[in-house]
Design a protein around this motif. Structure first.
Motif, PDB file in Angstrom:
ATOM      1  N   VAL A 183      69.399  51.800  45.543  1.00  0.00           N
ATOM      2  CA  VAL A 183      70.697  51.666  46.205  1.00  0.00           C
ATOM      3  C   VAL A 183      71.565  50.613  45.520  1.00  0.00           C
ATOM      4  O   VAL A 183      72.798  50.692  45.557  1.00  0.00           O
ATOM      5  CB  VAL A 183      70.509  51.348  47.707  1.00  0.00           C
ATOM      6  N   THR A 237      70.975  58.314  45.981  1.00  0.00           N
ATOM      7  CA  THR A 237      70.047  57.195  45.831  1.00  0.00           C
ATOM      8  C   THR A 237      68.601  57.680  45.863  1.00  0.00           C
ATOM      9  O   THR A 237      68.210  58.474  46.719  1.00  0.00           O
ATOM     10  CB  THR A 237      70.267  56.186  46.977  1.00  0.00           C
ATOM     11  N   PHE A 278      75.162  57.131  48.569  1.00  0.00           N
ATOM     12  CA  PHE A 278      74.311  56.025  49.013  1.00  0.00           C
ATOM     13  C   PHE A 278      73.823  56.353  50.421  1.00  0.00           C
ATOM     14  O   PHE A 278      74.482  56.061  51.401  1.00  0.00           O
ATOM     15  CB  PHE A 278      75.095  54.707  49.011  1.00  0.00           C
TER      16      PHE A 278
END
Length: 274
Positions: free
Chosen positions: A97, A184, A269
């Protein structure tokens, strides 16, 4: 750093920030409106002590590099094209991340190896509203952010770009690196980034002002679009876009689950921050 939003383009404040930095300057130029405008302004204020650094990699669209090289020729910049080496960094390639931290760490370390100058970034006040792990990398490398120090936000950057005569560059849409399209936790692969960019460019040919993001997720590909572009494509051009995406991703990633969704900033994300 100032954290208030200032009226106007902030030219006098920005000039004061740059004039108060002693010694040579190195501007990290990605090719977007923020860094290009900073590079242009710094060159005009302190040409003799400014060098521009542009890093190339599979995550940087070729047109961004072309833009930088053309500006360097037109404006007389001292420009150094470098490879920051993030694609040899497992911390980056594994796509955590905070991937941007490792990207910027490699970039700033690379610039520092090439010069002893004060490194400058184009971060502006609006960037403080988002998750920006690259700012931590900047802090660790003592990078300075003239826009932040001068209290300049994105709108002021665009106004400054117009004042500097940068024309269409002042209206460039936000263009995060291509790795930001990969969810991610999914490993970064250069061939996937190339396909992502090809899909986005194919759509942009017909919708040049639209916001277009081709997101690669665990088991599907999602094309995110601004409301106007989404309405124009779904039900009318959807089959053609899907067929082109299938062609581009053939042998790279399955697009059998390809879908169209409204654009959401930073939607790749999907996991908790560290």
């Amino acid at each position: 750093m100032q954290t208030h939003q200032a009226a106007g383009s902030g030219q006098p404040r920005l000039a004061a920030v740059l004039s108060n930095i002693v010694g040579p300057l190195a501007v990290a130029v990605s090719g977007g409106v923020d860094s290009v405008t900073l590079a242009t302004f710094a060159h005009r204020c302190a040409a003799g002590r400014v060098e521009m650094f542009h890093a190339i990699s599979p995550a940087v669209p070729e047109e961004a590099t072309d833009r930088i090289e053309q500006l360097a020729r037109d404006q007389g910049w001292r420009l150094r094209i470098v490879s920051a080496g993030e694609f040899t960094d497992e911390n980056y390639m594994s796509n955590p991340v905070d991937r941007c931290f490792f990207c910027k760490t490699n970039l700033y370390a690379c610039i520092a190896r090439h010069c002893d100058a004060q490194i400058l970034s184009g971060a502006n006040l609006d960037d403080l509203r988002e998750y920006r792990p690259g700012l931590e990398a900047a802090k660790r490398h003592s990078v300075r952010h003239p826009y932040l120090e001068a209290g300049i936000d994105k709108g002021a950057v665009r106004l400054l770009a117009r004042e500097l005569g940068l024309g269409a560059i002042s209206e460039l849409p936000a263009a995060p690196c291509l790795s930001s399209r990969v969810e991610t936790g999914i490993r970064i692969r250069p061939e996937v980034l190339k396909a992502i960019h090809a899909v986005e460019r194919s759509i942009a040919r017909d919708f040049p002002t639209g916001i277009i993001r081709c997101r690669v997720r665990a088991e599907r590909v999602v094309i995110e679009l601004d409301p106007e572009t989404l309405a124009a494509i779904v039900g009318k051009h959807e089959d053609a876009v899907r067929a082109e995406a299938d062609r581009i991703f053939a042998g790279i990633a399955s697009t059998l689950e390809l879908s169209f969704e409204p654009y959401r900033n930073g939607s790749a994300f999907v996991h908790s921050r560290p």
